[in-house]
Design an enzyme around this catalytic site. Structure first.
Site, PDB file in Angstrom:
ATOM      1  N   GLU A   1      -8.376  -4.008 -11.445  1.00  0.00           N
ATOM      2  CA  GLU A   1      -8.178  -2.707 -11.841  1.00  0.00           C
ATOM      3  C   GLU A   1      -9.369  -2.087 -13.135  1.00  0.00           C
ATOM      4  OE1 GLU A   1      -4.757  -1.776 -14.340  1.00  0.00           O
ATOM      5  OE2 GLU A   1      -5.213   0.788 -13.924  1.00  0.00           O
ATOM      6  N   HIS A   2      -9.297  -2.761 -13.973  1.00  0.00           N
ATOM      7  CA  HIS A   2     -10.658  -2.123 -15.271  1.00  0.00           C
ATOM      8  C   HIS A   2     -11.638  -3.149 -15.168  1.00  0.00           C
ATOM      9  CE1 HIS A   2      -7.023   0.143 -16.253  1.00  0.00           C
ATOM     10  NE2 HIS A   2      -7.866   1.003 -16.416  1.00  0.00           N
TER      11      HIS A   2
ATOM     12  N   TYR B   1       4.505  13.347 -10.865  1.00  0.00           N
ATOM     13  CA  TYR B   1       5.659  12.766 -11.685  1.00  0.00           C
ATOM     14  C   TYR B   1       4.739  12.987 -13.551  1.00  0.00           C
ATOM     15  CZ  TYR B   1       9.951  10.989 -13.749  1.00  0.00           C
ATOM     16  OH  TYR B   1      10.858  10.230 -14.836  1.00  0.00           O
TER      17      TYR B   1
ATOM     18  N   ASN C   1       9.231   4.458 -13.541  1.00  0.00           N
ATOM     19  CA  ASN C   1       9.255   3.241 -14.326  1.00  0.00           C
ATOM     20  C   ASN C   1      10.268   2.862 -12.527  1.00  0.00           C
ATOM     21  OD1 ASN C   1      11.680   4.952 -13.196  1.00  0.00           O
ATOM     22  ND2 ASN C   1      13.177   4.970 -15.506  1.00  0.00           N
TER      23      ASN C   1
ATOM     24  N   HIS D   1      -0.025  -1.328 -23.826  1.00  0.00           N
ATOM     25  CA  HIS D   1       0.200  -1.331 -22.596  1.00  0.00           C
ATOM     26  C   HIS D   1       1.473  -1.483 -22.420  1.00  0.00           C
ATOM     27  CE1 HIS D   1      -2.398   2.666 -21.753  1.00  0.00           C
ATOM     28  NE2 HIS D   1      -3.099   1.802 -21.310  1.00  0.00           N
TER      29      HIS D   1
ATOM     30  N   SER E   1      -0.574  -2.592 -16.049  1.00  0.00           N
ATOM     31  CA  SER E   1      -2.050  -2.651 -16.271  1.00  0.00           C
ATOM     32  C   SER E   1      -3.216  -3.543 -16.229  1.00  0.00           C
ATOM     33  CB  SER E   1      -2.361  -1.852 -17.708  1.00  0.00           C
ATOM     34  OG  SER E   1      -3.266  -0.942 -17.091  1.00  0.00           O
TER      35      SER E   1
ATOM     36  N   GLN F   1      -5.894  -3.287 -22.813  1.00  0.00           N
ATOM     37  CA  GLN F   1      -4.796  -2.915 -22.335  1.00  0.00           C
ATOM     38  C   GLN F   1      -3.446  -3.862 -22.539  1.00  0.00           C
ATOM     39  OE1 GLN F   1      -4.979  -1.818 -19.197  1.00  0.00           O
ATOM     40  NE2 GLN F   1      -6.936  -0.963 -19.953  1.00  0.00           N
TER      41      GLN F   1
ATOM     42  N   HIS G   1      -1.950  11.347  31.893  1.00  0.00           N
ATOM     43  CA  HIS G   1      -3.243  11.907  31.074  1.00  0.00           C
ATOM     44  C   HIS G   1      -4.916  11.798  32.437  1.00  0.00           C
ATOM     45  CE1 HIS G   1      -1.479  10.013  28.087  1.00  0.00           C
ATOM     46  NE2 HIS G   1      -2.069   9.437  27.253  1.00  0.00           N
TER      47      HIS G   1
ATOM     48  N   GLN H   1      16.080  11.258  -9.292  1.00  0.00           N
ATOM     49  CA  GLN H   1      16.338  12.338  -8.757  1.00  0.00           C
ATOM     50  C   GLN H   1      15.055  13.888  -8.878  1.00  0.00           C
ATOM     51  OE1 GLN H   1      17.756  10.997 -12.134  1.00  0.00           O
ATOM     52  NE2 GLN H   1      17.461  12.303 -13.677  1.00  0.00           N
TER      53      GLN H   1
ATOM     54  N   ASP I   1     -10.216   5.803 -19.764  1.00  0.00           N
ATOM     55  CA  ASP I   1      -8.741   6.693 -19.743  1.00  0.00           C
ATOM     56  C   ASP I   1      -9.107   7.743 -20.283  1.00  0.00           C
ATOM     57  OD1 ASP I   1      -7.547   4.018 -19.573  1.00  0.00           O
ATOM     58  OD2 ASP I   1      -6.886   3.370 -20.835  1.00  0.00           O
TER      59      ASP I   1
ATOM     60  N   GLU J   1      -4.595   1.827  32.332  1.00  0.00           N
ATOM     61  CA  GLU J   1      -3.391   1.629  30.793  1.00  0.00           C
ATOM     62  C   GLU J   1      -1.994   2.252  32.143  1.00  0.00           C
ATOM     63  OE1 GLU J   1      -4.488   3.613  27.067  1.00  0.00           O
ATOM     64  OE2 GLU J   1      -6.392   2.405  27.182  1.00  0.00           O
TER      65      GLU J   1
END
Lengths: 436, 436
Positions: B327-328, B130, B214, B262, B237, B259, B420, B191, B361, B415
């Site tokens: 994250e960074h 995506y 999103n 963003h 981020s 950052q 088995h 969709q 990046d 068991e």
């Protein structure tokens, strides 16, 4: 009777598709109940756990009594027969030896433009393992979840296992001790998952939760995912056997029943190049279903979800197998290695006549926590990687920045991210000024 | 102004905890809307996609017009400036070189008891990527998602990218072409995720879906998880910079802003051993915020979620960093390698004064899809492993079964899984009869 299919029949495609898409499990909608339980545990901590344990497990715990103490574990372990201990030790040793080989390696290199790059693996600090109570409280699952965590280097491994009416499974305690589990709590259900994810007065939160459970446990794991890591949400067990007719039909029947006896929603499928052999296996299953202890469960699974599929040749079998993407795949054929190379989607493959799937459940070495419901198309069984994470590393020299910086600035500009570009440009300007 | 903290202050612990747990993102509850969209796409296929695209993207598609054709891609690519192409080629080459090194190896060995064990990695067959539309339609993200998939060996890689009002991003087309993407569809939102997961007349279903999006896209990914694999659900981020005062404050200010620009929900944190340096960086941020193109976004992020933390020494910095699990992470210190060895939880580490995060990046090589919201405690950035899965292998000889079978039978009995045990016992009996 299971369904009998033959790829030579004109309606095979649609009947096979129906088999693939049959819904085997009702998913009761427990999400609202689970949300309420999680909120309660977050708000009231141990008090909530004690109340819920009294309600669901008919067990009155005292404050401070959630943990099963080392002395209690000692007492339970003393009740385990020596032969069971030895078998479990044997299994643990083999599982550990397999998983040690899975440990990934770190890397670091300097590339032609002067950038030093690499990655480093580190273990999750704390993990929680859910162990179901009652009938499905399997010591083997404790080993299969706990050993990869400990091999990965997890420092703190906590188990939650409900003890309905106060009954503890001694071999589960022995498995936990053998695998190096650090803490054991006598709580279960969604409340146990909430306690592991958020922590309470007496249970510190963990970073990752693994292990099987009922619909409440599964819904709770979905809800806490993100705050902590989780393993897969497992569906009912499945086996696919591909046989060329060179096995004993009774062996195959027992292999099919060893999945079917787990659960009425389990699925056992035989694909064979030999239609007569398929009928012999089905007959052998019927014979075994007369006497098996769990014949009610195994019989229902076989009747509702079992299938015997006749194919023209082993290539066709491999093709159908990839469409099923089975959790467990047995290749009971003369040349299993050759056939295995034609298989792409399977959680675990058991090669040849002498490798019943049950070996893999206990002592083979590979993990028995495997992708179900066709998810072997995109996921793998549990491994040490589930308890490790990778940090990527990058270090530029001034020369490397001079070499690759301009491309970063250009792309930052194309993406309208000005500060990104400036952060590179400001450093490059210094280089230009200093004449580098 | 951002928050200023100092570990020497008596209320530091509670203020740091507040910083860690601050909610940075409103999660609008779009789940019901997403469920309806997914149902619609499953029921009506392309017709639903066309209707939803007209409604959300103001774009009237003809039946059969969902795909962006090769000729259209050619036409878009022709509009990309040569310098942008060269920069993107450079980035793609470096990203590919890094990810090729991540390819794991298969294994096979025979152990002392005669069992041949191992595993094999195989690629996912079909993956969907995506790509958001509009402002956040980043060509670099196309490379970071598509290149690992193609390096892993994914045969069929489909992109969904919405084109609001019919506007296509030419550099996204160039990135898709460069990375080897096989199919591109001009649809977006929930969709698109539904179409990738379930398929329609003109879009075949995939096995794995990755890529940012999103709230609708994120909710749709959660819903289709299980039917297909998904990557992480990314949050806003984050960057953490650890600085000892030996950097130019303006460089650090730009790194923090790269950052912050963003997203208003992004978070930029500086930890420094030098309080005066911390103030200089904050002043440099204010100066940059006078002129940055995205100063409204970056300023809001810095004001609401920015932080400058003074620590006694770098060990304390490393400890706080692990609690943040960023994250960074930039290590802008004299000896970054030594400091990096004290860090355990971080998505990506950028070492030294010459490695601004923006390099990562675009052109560093490591992936820029990284764990956010403290999930680096238990998860890793995107890699070739996300497009591969592992099948475990086990093959017993009669001797191996004789050696390890009894332990399996014992545990099956413990068991209460009779079939088995019988599946192993039946084979062992044959061995005993034949004198093996």
């Amino acid at each position: 009777m299971p369904v009998f299919l033959d790829t030579a029949e004109p309606d095979f495609a649609s009947r096979f598709e129906a088999l693939l898409t049959a819904k085997r499990e009702d998913s009761p909608d427990v999400d609202d109940a689970v949300a309420a339980i999680i909120s309660d545990v977050r708000a009231r901590g141990d008090t909530a756990l004690i109340g819920l344990t009294e309600r669901f497990d008919r067990l009155a715990l005292k404050p401070g009594g959630l943990a099963i103490t080392a002395a209690e574990v000692d007492a339970e372990i003393a009740r385990v027969p020596p032969a069971d201990r030895a078998a479990l030790d044997h299994a643990a040793e083999r599982i550990r030896a397999y998983h040690v080989r899975q440990m990934p390696t770190d890397a670091s290199w300097t590339d032609p433009e002067g950038a030093t790059l690499g990655w480093r693996w580190t273990p999750v600090e704390a993990a929680g393992l859910y162990v179901p109570g009652g009938l499905a409280s399997y010591p083997s699952s404790v080993l299969m979840n706990a050993i990869p965590a400990k091999v990965a280097g997890v420092e703190r491994l906590a188990i939650c296992v409900p003890t309905p009416d106060g009954v503890i499974n001694p071999l589960v305690m022995y498995a936990a001790r053998t695998a190096g589990v650090d803490e054991i709590y006598r709580i279960g259900g969604a409340q146990a998952i909430a306690a592991l994810a958020y922590g309470t007065e007496s249970i510190a939160p963990v970073d990752k939760i693994t292990g099987p459970g009922n619909a409440y446990v599964a819904a709770a794991k979905r809800r806490v995912f993100g705050r902590v890591g989780i393993d897969m949400i497992a569906g009912p067990s499945e086996i696919l056997v591909i046989a060329d007719g060179t096995s004993d039909p009774d062996w195959i029947a027992l292999d099919l029943m060893s999945q079917a006896e787990h659960d009425e929603s389990a699925q056992s499928i035989l694909i064979t190049t030999d239609a007569a052999f398929g009928r012999q296996v089905a007959d052998a299953v019927e014979a075994r279903l007369q006497t098996l202890e769990r014949r009610a469960i195994a019989g229902a699974s076989w009747r509702d979800f079992g299938a015997v599929i006749t194919v023209a040749d082993l290539s066709e079998a491999a093709h159908l197998s990839d469409r099923i993407a089975p959790e467990h795949l047995e290749l009971c054929v003369e040349d299993p290695r050759s056939l295995s190379r034609q298989i792409r989607h399977a959680g675990a493959i058991f090669l040849g006549h002498w490798t019943p799937e049950a070996i893999g459940d206990y002592v083979g070495g590979p993990n028995h926590v495997l992708p179900t419901a066709r998810s072997a198309r995109f996921s793998s069984g549990l491994s040490v990687l589930d308890f490790l994470k990778r940090t990527t590393l990058a270090e530029m020299t001034p020369e490397a920045l001079a070499a690759i910086g301009p491309s970063a600035e250009r792309l930052a500009s194309a993406e309208s991210l000005e500060a990104h570009g400036l952060s590179v440009a400001a450093r490059r300007e210094r280089l230009n000024k200093s004449g580098q």
